[in-house]
Design an enzyme around this catalytic site. Structure first.
Site, short mmCIF file in Angstrom:
data_model
loop_
_atom_site.label_atom_id
_atom_site.label_comp_id
_atom_site.label_asym_id
_atom_site.label_seq_id
_atom_site.Cartn_x
_atom_site.Cartn_y
_atom_site.Cartn_z
N ASP A 278 12.76 -39.38 8.48
CA ASP A 278 11.92 -39.38 7.22
C ASP A 278 12.72 -38.78 6.02
OD1 ASP A 278 9.50 -40.04 7.89
OD2 ASP A 278 8.75 -38.39 8.52
N TYR B 298 15.02 -51.91 11.88
CA TYR B 298 13.69 -52.56 11.03
C TYR B 298 14.24 -52.33 9.40
CZ TYR B 298 10.20 -52.17 7.30
OH TYR B 298 9.14 -52.31 6.66
N SER C 159 11.20 -53.67 0.94
CA SER C 159 10.56 -52.21 1.23
C SER C 159 11.57 -51.23 0.29
CB SER C 159 10.69 -51.82 2.44
OG SER C 159 10.52 -50.60 2.71
N LYS D 174 15.32 -55.54 6.61
CA LYS D 174 14.92 -55.62 5.14
C LYS D 174 16.10 -55.92 4.35
CE LYS D 174 10.51 -55.54 5.61
NZ LYS D 174 9.89 -56.73 5.41
#
Ligand code: UDP
Length: 340
Positions: free
Chosen positions: A300, A151, A126, A155
């Site tokens: 974000d 998370y 990702s 990755k």
């Protein structure tokens, strides 16, 4: 001879679209999934699209014995590994669950790939590994930033597992594809995204608001240092994304890799703001969406989009669908679900 590709997590959103494209490109496909985060809707959609039922194994990739049995039953030439948990917020609340599931399942896949005569491994990574990038667009050489969630950490760690395994074991070759923001649905409207509960991602929230399942879309933050104040992302059509997997798998199977471990960005190279996406959705589908501006969502990043040059040149792959077509497909899928 036809090559066989194992798709772990193949009943989910990305896995089901990749399965369709692999079959259409002439590969034999085995789908495996533990069904922990999906039902059979997409697998049945795949069956309808391709006109036959593929081998399906319900199993957990954390179970090494089950993984070994799978590799004994089928001669696997390449595995595409999707079987993982993917909710950022949940991973902060349940880090050990995420580490156990996402890391162990991939270690088991690598172990089986090594011990069953060798195998090519494609890992679904990702753009989250880039964090908040200092320079845009990001290339594969842009630095990875420390992960901001378990998370994201899984990755990065799985990328490293693949890199190290490829270095140590000549039986394994690997590609990591770093996805930007996959959205949309198959043009048949028979497969698409099926979030459980309240969607975290933007497009399912938009389509569920448009159909009346949600009252109002919250746009998280309109005070970002971007042209319209909302975040910029690289939204990549799910079918385009799926096709990138076919290009990567054929590169591995045809012996065209330049290095035994390669990384490619999978994006369009085109930044789109949240507000632009909402407006495009309204326009192409001829409707008005109920939305309001809300505070920023923690975690974000302001802006991220891909430099897809490497994938364009090396994989011979390019994103083709317009954002409008993709948003029309997402809406058709939501309406298909409502009509069920
Ligand atoms: N977003 C939003 N409202 C929502 C969901 C997402 O405004 O209900 C915004 C989010 O803040 C981000 C963009 O949409 O700027 C894409 O978010 P998503 O969760 O789809 O993907 P991410 O880029 O976080 O992986």
């Amino acid at each position: 001879m036809k090559k066989t590709v194992l798709v772990s997590g193949g009943a989910g959103f990305i896995g089901s679209h990749v399965t369709v494209e692999l079959v259409e490109a002439g590969y034999d496909v085995v789908v495996a999934d533990n069904m922990s985060n999906c039902d059979m809707t997409c697998f049945e959609g795949v069956t309808k699209i391709i006109g036959r039922r593929l081998p399906f194994v319900q199993m957990d990739f954390c179970d090494m014995e089950a993984v070994n049995r799978l590799f004994e039953e089928y001669h696997i030439d390449a595995v595409i590994h999707f079987a993982a948990f993917k909710a950022v917020g949940e991973s902060v609340e349940m880090p050990l669950l995420y580490y156990r599931n996402n890391l162990l399942s991939f270690i088991n896949v690598l172990e089986a790939a090594r011990t069953h005569g060798g195998c090519n491994v494609l890992f679904s990574s990702s753009a989250t590994v880039y964090g908040e990038p200092e320079e845009l667009p990001v290339t594969e050489r842009s630095p990875r930033q420390p992960a901001t969630s378990p998370y994201g950490n899984t990755k990065q760690m799985c990328e490293d597992f693949l890199r190290d395994a490829v270095k140590a074991y000549s039986e394994i070759k690997g590609i990591a594809l770093r996805y930007f923001n996959p959205i949309g649905a198959h043009p048949s409207a028979l497969i698409g995204e099926l979030p459980r509960g309240v969607p975290n991602n933007l497009v399912p929230f938009i389509t569920q608001t448009a159909i009346g399942k949600r009252e109002c879309l919250s746009i998280f933050g309109n005070d970002y240092p971007t042209p319209d104040g909302t975040c910029l992302r690289d939204y990549i059509d799910i079918v385009d994304l799926a096709k990138a997997h076919v290009c990567a798998v054929s590169r591995m199977l045809d012996g065209r890799m330049k290095e035994p471990y390669e990384i490619f960005n999978v994006g369009t190279g085109r930044p789109v703001s949240v507000l632009e996406l909402v407006t495009a959705f309204e326009k192409v589908n001829g409707l008005k969406l109920n939305y309001r501006f809300a505070p920023r969502r923690s975690g974000d990043v302001t802006a991220i989009w891909a430099d897809p040059t490497l994938a364009n040149e090396e994989l011979g792959w390019k994103a083709e669908r317009s954002v409008e077509d993709t948003l029309a497909a997402a809406w058709a899928w939501e309406k298909h679900l409502a009509g069920k």
